[in-house]
Every structure is written in structure tokens, then in C-alpha cells.
Scaffold this active site. Sequence first.
Site, PDB file in Angstrom:
ATOM      1  CB  SER A   1      24.719  30.205  28.169  1.00 27.90           C
ATOM      2  OG  SER A   1      25.118  30.936  26.751  1.00 27.90           O
TER       3      SER A   1
ATOM      4  CG  ASP B   1      25.295  39.351  28.511  1.00 29.72           C
ATOM      5  OD1 ASP B   1      24.328  39.493  28.270  1.00 29.72           O
ATOM      6  OD2 ASP B   1      25.951  37.827  28.515  1.00 29.72           O
TER       7      ASP B   1
ATOM      8  CG  HIS C   1      23.762  35.185  27.746  1.00 27.17           C
ATOM      9  ND1 HIS C   1      25.065  35.628  28.149  1.00 27.17           N
ATOM     10  CD2 HIS C   1      23.951  33.893  27.647  1.00 27.17           C
ATOM     11  CE1 HIS C   1      26.002  34.684  28.149  1.00 27.17           C
ATOM     12  NE2 HIS C   1      25.360  33.648  27.733  1.00 27.17           N
TER      13      HIS C   1
END
Length: 342
Positions: free
Chosen positions: A78, A243, A246
Amino acid sequence: MSRARAARRIAAGAAYGGGGIGLAGAATVGLLVAQAQLARRRVGNGMSPHVPNADGLYGAAYTVPGQPALRLTMLGDSTAAGQGVHRAGQTPGALLASGVAAIAERPVGLSTVAVPGACSDDLDRQVSRALADPSRVPDICVIMIGANDVTHRMPATRSVRHLSGAVRRLRTAGAEVVVGTCPDLGTIEPVQQPLRWLARRASRQLAAAQTIGAVEQGGRTVSLGDLLGPEFAANPRELFGPDSYHPSVEGYATAAMAVLPTVCAALGLWPAEEERPDASRREGFLPVARAAAEAASEAGTEVAAAMPSGPRGPWALLKRRRRRRVQATEPAPATPSPSRQP
């Protein structure tokens, strides 16, 4: 055991098919399991699963008839894909493509095969997609991988084996390779002690072993561990996304600034004098395991192959390059990359 010896042991195990010890044993302790479950519940809150499609052409104004664009491919998880931002130009791939285009004064075509949630065992599939068209082999590939290997308790030797194989395949095909090694997971806010200490130890060990594996296959590495350490710890609300896991827009920009000089060096865009080690910046030639251990502890440190053999095995060049600020731009309209098609 020193970090250099531990990294060498993991890398050797990867090369010869040995096992590995990660967080699995310690995480069976009740307290650690409870902390891990709490962290998992908190990580991901406020995060959209959407990842902007940043594929396309950057620096189109530099187009010269008859001169092809440079090709940059992003592989990994990611972080490589850019999860957590809302615009294509804010992803690390777009930032790197924009930076390379400005420095090379040449357009750069970006293709992304990175997948959010991927572990290193997905790299073989990603490499196959990156090399699907033999006539369009990437000039440079950037791999960012490792965090999910730690959180999923993948043995470090297995993780490094997959990364080494990916770097080898890409280099054999003719692509330059830069690996952004495993970030320091001890900086993630939802992770509490003693799990935080274990996560930091495991991620830094993996980063050092990744460096050995990648450099021995002809790639270069840039440490992201400390980059996501002091700076992210000091500014968690600014550099982490909603979050708390990230990177935010500023976080990705910080990471791109650290990786860009190494990408440009791999493409031969720096003057020759900048490639010589600078003693005032504590740069120089070291046994690869020692260079890997030092890089795992310092933000933005580059390690590249130097000599195939020395008094203590292969040697590497350790450089502490100055970061280059990147101006975010959006891609020019282009035909969707095969990497984004079902």
C-alpha cells in the site's frame, strides 16, 4: 547478536532456504496478543480503501520527437501504491515520476503494479506483470515492501528470498531497481509497549536483511525505517494519515524526497563527482552486512553494490544523499496501464 550479524544470518537463510524467527514466538504471549488485536482494531479507522490511479505520463512538456519516455514501475504494498491520499499526484509513484522528469528533462511514464496489503510473496506475480511486455521493460523499478511481512509474521528468510528473486528477475531483464526497505513499525501510534519494541526490532532486522538481499542481486536500497521514525514520531498528526498507519500527503512527500536521489543515481542522472563517497557525510565502502545495519538505523541512507568480494565478503557503498523536494503534478491523459486492468 549485532544487527549486522543478524541481517547476514537472515540473508544467508534466504539464499539457502533456511527458516527464520520473527514475531511469532513472542506474539503468543497473552499481553502481546491483546495489544496486537487492539492495534488492528484501531488501524484502518478513517482510511478509504481507494487508491488513486496515478499511471500515466509525467513531464509531457519535455517530449522530444523520436526520444522515448523513461519508464518507471512501482511494486510492493500500500505504501508503494499510495493508499491514504486522494489525488494521483500525491502518490509516491507520481512524486517520483515528476521528480525524475524535472531532473532528466525528459517525460516519464509511470506504471503501478503494487497492491495494498501485499506481502513479499506477491512480488513474483507483480514482477511478471511489470515484465509482461518484453518491448517495454521498465528503465527503473521502485519496490516498497516489508511492513505486511512483519505484521503477518512471515519468516524474515522467506520474505528476503522473495525480494531477492524479484530484484534478480528485474535486473536480468535490464531494469534498474531501488528498494525502499521495511519502515520502522515501532512508530505506529496504536502499537503499545512491549509490542512496539518487538515491532521495531523485527522491522529493522528485516530492513537490514532486505538490503543485503537486494544489493547482492544488483539493486540499490534506501532506508525508510528511521525516516518513519524521528520525523513521524515527532509529527504523527502531520505525517500519518487518518488511520495512524499509512503516511499522509506530507508523509509520502517526505519518503519520495528520500528515494528520489537514489532513483536518479541509478538512472545515471547525477554528475560523476556526486557519486564519490563524501567522508564529511560519513559515506564510504563497508562490508555489505555492516552497511545494511547502519542503513536500517538512519533515514534515507542508500546502499549500493561496490565490490563483489573483500576481506569480509561483498562490500557496498553507503551514501547519505541530500533529499530533493518534489513538486506534485498530475499525470497527462494516457491509455490505462495493463497493471490496472482486471
